[in-house]
Design an enzyme around this catalytic site. Structure first.
Site, PDB file in Angstrom:
ATOM      1  N   GLY A 153       0.823  -1.075   0.051  1.00  0.00           N
ATOM      2  CA  GLY A 153       0.057  -0.153  -0.097  1.00  0.00           C
ATOM      3  C   GLY A 153       1.037   1.146  -0.058  1.00  0.00           C
ATOM      4  O   GLY A 153       2.100   1.125   0.236  1.00  0.00           O
ATOM      5  N   CYS A 154       0.163   2.552  -0.278  1.00  0.00           N
ATOM      6  CA  CYS A 154       1.133   3.724  -0.150  1.00  0.00           C
ATOM      7  C   CYS A 154       1.576   4.132   0.991  1.00  0.00           C
ATOM      8  O   CYS A 154       2.713   4.438   1.129  1.00  0.00           O
ATOM      9  CB  CYS A 154       0.192   4.712  -1.019  1.00  0.00           C
ATOM     10  SG  CYS A 154      -1.388   4.934  -0.217  1.00  0.00           S
ATOM     11  N   TYR A 155       0.518   3.987   1.887  1.00  0.00           N
ATOM     12  CA  TYR A 155       1.341   4.394   3.159  1.00  0.00           C
ATOM     13  C   TYR A 155       2.340   3.410   3.863  1.00  0.00           C
ATOM     14  O   TYR A 155       3.343   3.858   4.261  1.00  0.00           O
ATOM     15  CB  TYR A 155      -0.012   4.324   4.405  1.00  0.00           C
ATOM     16  CG  TYR A 155      -0.811   5.479   4.311  1.00  0.00           C
ATOM     17  CD1 TYR A 155      -0.505   6.981   4.308  1.00  0.00           C
ATOM     18  CD2 TYR A 155      -2.185   5.323   4.347  1.00  0.00           C
ATOM     19  CE1 TYR A 155      -1.252   7.944   4.407  1.00  0.00           C
ATOM     20  CE2 TYR A 155      -3.075   6.534   4.277  1.00  0.00           C
ATOM     21  CZ  TYR A 155      -2.497   7.785   4.285  1.00  0.00           C
ATOM     22  OH  TYR A 155      -3.659   8.727   4.339  1.00  0.00           O
ATOM     23  N   ALA A 158       5.735   4.311   2.240  1.00  0.00           N
ATOM     24  CA  ALA A 158       6.244   5.651   2.586  1.00  0.00           C
ATOM     25  C   ALA A 158       6.907   5.047   4.348  1.00  0.00           C
ATOM     26  O   ALA A 158       8.075   5.784   4.549  1.00  0.00           O
ATOM     27  CB  ALA A 158       5.310   6.712   2.786  1.00  0.00           C
ATOM     28  N   GLU A 247       1.789  12.371  -0.557  1.00  0.00           N
ATOM     29  CA  GLU A 247       1.532  11.518   0.673  1.00  0.00           C
ATOM     30  C   GLU A 247       2.947  11.847   1.705  1.00  0.00           C
ATOM     31  O   GLU A 247       4.113  11.926   1.023  1.00  0.00           O
ATOM     32  CB  GLU A 247       1.479  10.291   0.610  1.00  0.00           C
ATOM     33  CG  GLU A 247       1.111   9.381   1.893  1.00  0.00           C
ATOM     34  CD  GLU A 247       0.724   7.800   1.294  1.00  0.00           C
ATOM     35  OE1 GLU A 247      -0.314   7.762   0.731  1.00  0.00           O
ATOM     36  OE2 GLU A 247       1.582   7.078   1.608  1.00  0.00           O
TER      37      GLU A 247
END
EC number: 1.2.1.38
Length: 351
Positions: A153-155, A158, A247
């Site tokens: 996932g994107c979170y 990061a 983000e």
């Protein structure tokens, strides 16, 4: 390249699917052969996304009508819960096809944990063991040999790129992590939702899924593995910020005895030396979303906290590129032995 790799994109009418197509269209080793979108089947792609009207693309078809025997690699951009059955079918009926899944369906190694967080029984547990977690910088060697790649996932992308090296080196207390995360509205997908309407999301900042965001499971899985801490728990709160993409995650960590914020930053510099897409910012530079927009780059940095024994680790990326489609292409490149940066070399857009 004479013999291009033919790809199919499941869910091409979503934001992730569209960004995958945007990047793949200029990839020298890719030929876009199949695009699916059940709700838009029969339409030209330019009718759904007018910014793609400059290029020739196949018309959208239903998943059922897609000729999977004619593709070499499939990118899955469907919502969680809808990918498993079609992925299993392709995996079993077309053994030469590689599957690069951008949904959440194969990220969690334990099907019981998947059911806990997503409320669904996993329908493809027999191939779950084949899935490699697709955080390229951490699992590159396994991705080279994988047929099923589960992009993070994107979170998690990061957060994990910022914290996993520190947890693995025992430089932070993995059991005491607080993550404040903010994402642009495209992270919620393209379907109509009240909280992403302009009047609801504009000119404001709002937390959501507080204490129960599903990406917590990935973060805990990977940091727990790196730190050797089973059943790890982290504090993670995401926020919706009124911009299209981007983000930023701010992680508050407790330092291990003897470690300093400067030590953490130096370790990240050593870890990512030579990595094409992870940049540790100069010492006094704070990561900002403007530094990565439209690109596959991640920017991280470490700042001392005024509270003794703590540090602040900041990381930023574009949620649709390195947080999804760009990382999927990065994994594709690794899996096919292509130079890892191919097709995703674009520098960030600014302003």
């Amino acid at each position: 390249m004479a013999d291009k790799i033919r790809i199919g994109v499941l869910g091409a009418s979503g934001y992730t699917g569209a960004d995958l197509v945007r990047l793949a269209a200029r990839h020298p080793a890719m030929e876009i052969a199949v695009l699916t979108a059940n709700s838009h089947a029969g339409k030209p792609m330019r009718d759904v996304f007018q910014h793609l009207s400059h290029i020739e693309l196949p018309d959208l078809v239903t998943i059922e009508d897609a000729p999977w025997n004619e593709v070499d690699a499939v990118f899955c951009g469907l919502p969680h819960g809808t990918t498993q059955a079609i992925t299993k079918e392709i995996f079993e009926k077309h053994p030469q096809t590689k599957i690069i899944d951008m949904s959440a369906d194969f990220r969690l190694r334990d099907p019981a944990v998947y059911k806990e967080w997503y409320g669904l029984d996993h329908m493809a547990t027999d191939i779950q063991g084949e899935a490699v977690y697709g955080l390229t910088e951490l699992y590159r060697d396994a991705i080279r040999e994988a047929r099923l790649i589960a992009c993070p996932g994107c979170y998690p992308t990061a957060v994990l790129l910022a914290l996993v090296p520190l947890a693995k080196a025992a430089m932070i207390d993995a059991s005491d992590i607080v993550i404040d995360a903010k994402s642009g509205v495209s992270g919620a997908g393209r379907s109509l939702k009240e909280n992403t309407l302009f009047c609801e999301a504009g000119e404001g900042l709002s937390p959501y899924a507080v204490g129960k965001h599903r990406h917590m499971a990935e973060i805990e899985q990977e940091i727990g593995t790196a730190a050797g801490v089973p059943d790890l728990r982290v504090n993670f709160t995401p926020h919706l910020i009124p911009m299209s993409r981007g983000e930023l995650c701010t992680s508050y960590v407790r330092l291990a005895d003897g470690a300093s914020a400067r030590d953490l930053r130096h370790h990240l510099l050593e870890t990512y030396a030579g990595e094409p897409f992870v940049t540790v910012a100069d010492e006094d530079v704070l990561p900002r979303t403007q530094m990565v927009r439209g690109s596959n780059y991640v920017v991280v940095n470490v700042v001392p906290d005024r509270i003794p024994g703590r540090a602040i680790v900041i990381s930023t990326l574009d949620n649709l590129v390195k947080g999804s489609a760009g990382q999927a292409i990065q994994n594709f490149n690794v899996a096919y032995g292509i130079d890892e940066t191919t097709g995703i070399e674009q520098l960030p857009l600014f302003p």
